[in-house]
Scaffold this motif. Structure first.
Motif, PDB file in Angstrom:
ATOM      1  N   VAL A   6      -3.957  -9.677  -2.417  1.00 48.85           N
ATOM      2  CA  VAL A   6      -3.790 -11.060  -1.939  1.00 48.85           C
ATOM      3  C   VAL A   6      -3.402 -11.057  -0.461  1.00 48.85           C
ATOM      4  CG1 VAL A   6      -2.461 -13.183  -2.200  1.00 48.85           C
ATOM      5  CG2 VAL A   6      -3.182 -11.910  -4.228  1.00 48.85           C
ATOM      6  N   ALA A   7      -2.397 -10.256  -0.107  1.00 47.51           N
ATOM      7  CA  ALA A   7      -1.943 -10.187   1.284  1.00 47.51           C
ATOM      8  C   ALA A   7      -3.022  -9.584   2.178  1.00 47.51           C
ATOM      9  CB  ALA A   7      -0.659  -9.365   1.368  1.00 47.51           C
ATOM     10  N   TYR A   8      -3.724  -8.584   1.662  1.00 48.66           N
ATOM     11  CA  TYR A   8      -4.795  -7.936   2.429  1.00 48.66           C
ATOM     12  C   TYR A   8      -5.895  -8.928   2.787  1.00 48.66           C
ATOM     13  CZ  TYR A   8      -9.183  -5.323   2.943  1.00 48.66           C
ATOM     14  OH  TYR A   8     -10.408  -4.868   3.364  1.00 48.66           O
ATOM     15  N   ALA A   9      -6.337  -9.716   1.816  1.00 43.63           N
ATOM     16  CA  ALA A   9      -7.409 -10.674   2.070  1.00 43.63           C
ATOM     17  C   ALA A   9      -6.988 -11.693   3.135  1.00 43.63           C
ATOM     18  CB  ALA A   9      -7.801 -11.383   0.782  1.00 43.63           C
ATOM     19  N   ALA A  24     -14.620   0.112   0.044  1.00 45.58           N
ATOM     20  CA  ALA A  24     -13.606   0.831  -0.721  1.00 45.58           C
ATOM     21  C   ALA A  24     -12.192   0.437  -0.343  1.00 45.58           C
ATOM     22  CB  ALA A  24     -13.794   2.336  -0.539  1.00 45.58           C
ATOM     23  N   ALA A  25     -12.026  -0.679   0.336  1.00 47.50           N
ATOM     24  CA  ALA A  25     -10.689  -1.108   0.738  1.00 47.50           C
ATOM     25  C   ALA A  25     -10.073  -2.028  -0.312  1.00 47.50           C
ATOM     26  CB  ALA A  25     -10.744  -1.799   2.092  1.00 47.50           C
ATOM     27  N   LEU A  26     -10.732  -3.139  -0.597  1.00 46.37           N
ATOM     28  CA  LEU A  26     -10.173  -4.108  -1.547  1.00 46.37           C
ATOM     29  C   LEU A  26      -9.908  -3.460  -2.899  1.00 46.37           C
ATOM     30  CD1 LEU A  26      -9.497  -7.191  -1.847  1.00 46.37           C
ATOM     31  CD2 LEU A  26     -11.758  -7.413  -2.892  1.00 46.37           C
ATOM     32  N   ILE A  27     -10.851  -2.655  -3.390  1.00 45.86           N
ATOM     33  CA  ILE A  27     -10.688  -2.062  -4.717  1.00 45.86           C
ATOM     34  C   ILE A  27      -9.713  -0.888  -4.726  1.00 45.86           C
ATOM     35  CG2 ILE A  27     -12.965  -2.822  -5.501  1.00 45.86           C
ATOM     36  CD1 ILE A  27     -13.972   0.045  -5.037  1.00 45.86           C
ATOM     37  N   ALA A  28      -9.264  -0.470  -3.549  1.00 48.71           N
ATOM     38  CA  ALA A  28      -8.261   0.605  -3.478  1.00 48.71           C
ATOM     39  C   ALA A  28      -6.845   0.079  -3.586  1.00 48.71           C
ATOM     40  CB  ALA A  28      -8.415   1.379  -2.173  1.00 48.71           C
ATOM     41  N   LEU A  29      -6.677  -1.245  -3.541  1.00 48.77           N
ATOM     42  CA  LEU A  29      -5.345  -1.843  -3.468  1.00 48.77           C
ATOM     43  C   LEU A  29      -4.964  -2.506  -4.783  1.00 48.77           C
ATOM     44  CD1 LEU A  29      -5.792  -3.543   0.020  1.00 48.77           C
ATOM     45  CD2 LEU A  29      -4.603  -1.389  -0.462  1.00 48.77           C
ATOM     46  N   MET A  86       0.842  -1.191   0.000  1.00 53.21           N
ATOM     47  CA  MET A  86       0.000   0.000   0.000  1.00 53.21           C
ATOM     48  C   MET A  86       0.878   1.243   0.000  1.00 53.21           C
ATOM     49  SD  MET A  86      -3.183   0.953   2.498  1.00 53.21           S
ATOM     50  CE  MET A  86      -2.258   0.781   4.020  1.00 53.21           C
ATOM     51  N   ASP A  87       0.602   2.166  -0.919  1.00 49.09           N
ATOM     52  CA  ASP A  87       1.407   3.371  -1.058  1.00 49.09           C
ATOM     53  C   ASP A  87       0.920   4.412  -0.055  1.00 49.09           C
ATOM     54  OD1 ASP A  87       2.759   5.644  -1.786  1.00 49.09           O
ATOM     55  OD2 ASP A  87       2.489   5.345  -3.938  1.00 49.09           O
ATOM     56  N   GLU A  88       1.557   4.449   1.107  1.00 47.86           N
ATOM     57  CA  GLU A  88       1.113   5.340   2.165  1.00 47.86           C
ATOM     58  C   GLU A  88       1.250   6.803   1.762  1.00 47.86           C
ATOM     59  OE1 GLU A  88       2.611   4.525   6.030  1.00 47.86           O
ATOM     60  OE2 GLU A  88       2.390   2.355   5.847  1.00 47.86           O
ATOM     61  N   THR A  89       2.338   7.148   1.079  1.00 46.14           N
ATOM     62  CA  THR A  89       2.557   8.537   0.671  1.00 46.14           C
ATOM     63  C   THR A  89       1.432   9.028  -0.232  1.00 46.14           C
ATOM     64  OG1 THR A  89       4.952   8.247   0.820  1.00 46.14           O
ATOM     65  CG2 THR A  89       4.147  10.117  -0.460  1.00 46.14           C
ATOM     66  N   PHE A  90       0.989   8.178  -1.146  1.00 42.81           N
ATOM     67  CA  PHE A  90      -0.097   8.529  -2.072  1.00 42.81           C
ATOM     68  C   PHE A  90      -1.361   8.898  -1.302  1.00 42.81           C
ATOM     69  CE2 PHE A  90      -3.899   7.147  -4.381  1.00 42.81           C
ATOM     70  CZ  PHE A  90      -3.778   7.831  -5.573  1.00 42.81           C
ATOM     71  N   ASN A  96     -13.828 -13.725 -10.458  1.00 48.44           N
ATOM     72  CA  ASN A  96     -12.713 -14.684 -10.417  1.00 48.44           C
ATOM     73  C   ASN A  96     -11.656 -14.251  -9.404  1.00 48.44           C
ATOM     74  OD1 ASN A  96     -13.801 -16.379 -12.349  1.00 48.44           O
ATOM     75  ND2 ASN A  96     -12.777 -15.353 -14.064  1.00 48.44           N
ATOM     76  N   ALA A  97     -11.379 -12.951  -9.367  1.00 50.15           N
ATOM     77  CA  ALA A  97     -10.397 -12.457  -8.401  1.00 50.15           C
ATOM     78  C   ALA A  97     -10.890 -12.638  -6.978  1.00 50.15           C
ATOM     79  CB  ALA A  97     -10.095 -10.984  -8.679  1.00 50.15           C
ATOM     80  N   LEU A  98     -12.157 -12.322  -6.737  1.00 47.95           N
ATOM     81  CA  LEU A  98     -12.708 -12.496  -5.397  1.00 47.95           C
ATOM     82  C   LEU A  98     -12.613 -13.946  -4.942  1.00 47.95           C
ATOM     83  CD1 LEU A  98     -15.914 -10.266  -5.330  1.00 47.95           C
ATOM     84  CD2 LEU A  98     -13.945 -10.082  -3.808  1.00 47.95           C
ATOM     85  N   ARG A  99     -12.922 -14.848  -5.849  1.00 48.97           N
ATOM     86  CA  ARG A  99     -12.855 -16.272  -5.479  1.00 48.97           C
ATOM     87  C   ARG A  99     -11.410 -16.702  -5.247  1.00 48.97           C
ATOM     88  NH1 ARG A  99     -17.664 -18.493  -5.447  1.00 48.97           N
ATOM     89  NH2 ARG A  99     -19.339 -17.531  -6.662  1.00 48.97           N
ATOM     90  N   GLN A 100     -10.485 -16.099  -5.976  1.00 52.23           N
ATOM     91  CA  GLN A 100      -9.069 -16.394  -5.730  1.00 52.23           C
ATOM     92  C   GLN A 100      -8.665 -15.940  -4.333  1.00 52.23           C
ATOM     93  OE1 GLN A 100      -6.387 -14.323  -8.383  1.00 52.23           O
ATOM     94  NE2 GLN A 100      -4.643 -14.655  -7.014  1.00 52.23           N
ATOM     95  N   TYR A 101      -9.107 -14.765  -3.927  1.00 59.46           N
ATOM     96  CA  TYR A 101      -8.719 -14.209  -2.630  1.00 59.46           C
ATOM     97  C   TYR A 101      -9.430 -14.900  -1.463  1.00 59.46           C
ATOM     98  CZ  TYR A 101      -7.425 -10.319  -5.751  1.00 59.46           C
ATOM     99  OH  TYR A 101      -6.922  -9.548  -6.764  1.00 59.46           O
TER     100      TYR A 101
END
Length: 222
Positions: free
Chosen positions: A135-138, A124-129, A1-5, A172-177
């Motif tokens: 993957v790590a977040y989930a 707005a968390a998952l789609i912000a990353l 996660m880009d904290e500076t951004f 597909n991405a959600l099921r992967q996570y």
């Protein structure tokens, strides 16, 4: 996660992602989680979301985490609450009434500091990353919440036409996570009027994710 951004976004008040009212996909679909009044809901990367106002108004306890202390300070101010501020490992904990929000990086939040939660609301968390971080977040979210049920709002669009955030996250991405831990049930789907910031067509889906049999115990003892 880009904290500076993200720090820069709040410092410059470039918060077009902030909605000035509770999200309709939350208010129309939250009851699908079948939570009792008083249940504790975790809202990751919460900003100063009006969704928190709505959850508190309807009698839920809310825990959140947000990188920007500017956002957290504004959240409590807009709620008319004076928070108690205390250290929580590398984070700070802001508490008042039924609301507890941690400031800092979500990956620094532990299961012990967070405490028990009955569900997760992720608008707005998952789609912000970006994808590698998702993957790590989930995995982290599943661990610190002990696989609590989730209400997730995802977004889909042609990623080649616009760089995120927000990022396109399809089924597909959600099921992967999450598929190994949760069953996924899409309870709503809509086209975003005007598309994504007027640049390309986009849709949103609401997912209710319930832990598979034994998932909570496996996480708890893992």
């Amino acid at each position: 996660m880009d904290e500076t951004f993200w720090h820069g976004k709040w410092q410059r008040n470039e918060i077009g992602f902030h909605e000035p009212w509770p999200n309709a996909l939350l208010t129309d679909n939250f009851m699908a989680l079948r939570l009792p009044v008083g249940a504790r809901v975790f809202v990751p990367l919460c900003g100063k979301s009006r969704d928190i106002h709505w959850l508190l108004e309807y009698g839920y306890q809310v825990a959140g985490i947000e990188l920007s202390p500017i956002a957290v300070t504004q959240l409590f101010f807009e709620l008319g609450l004076a928070p108690r501020i205390s250290p929580a490992g590398p984070l700070l904990r802001y508490e008042a009434g039924s609301l507890c929000v941690f400031t800092g990086n979500v990956f620094s939040l532990t299961r012990t500091e967070l405490g028990h939660v009955d569900a997760v609301y992720d608008r707005a968390a998952l789609i912000a990353l970006p994808a590698p971080t998702r993957v790590a977040y989930a995995r982290h979210l599943i661990t610190i919440t002990e696989a609590a049920p989730e209400l997730v709002i995802s977004m889909e669009y042609d990623q080649s036409r616009k760089a995120g955030p927000p990022f396109s996250v399809d089924e597909n991405a959600l099921r992967q996570y999450y598929g190994d831990t949760f069953t996924l049930d899409r309870v709503a789907h809509r086209t975003i009027p005007g598309g994504l910031k007027g640049s390309c067509p986009a849709t949103e889906s609401v997912w209710v994710m319930k832990p598979r049999y034994g998932a909570e115990a496996l996480i708890r003892n893992g």
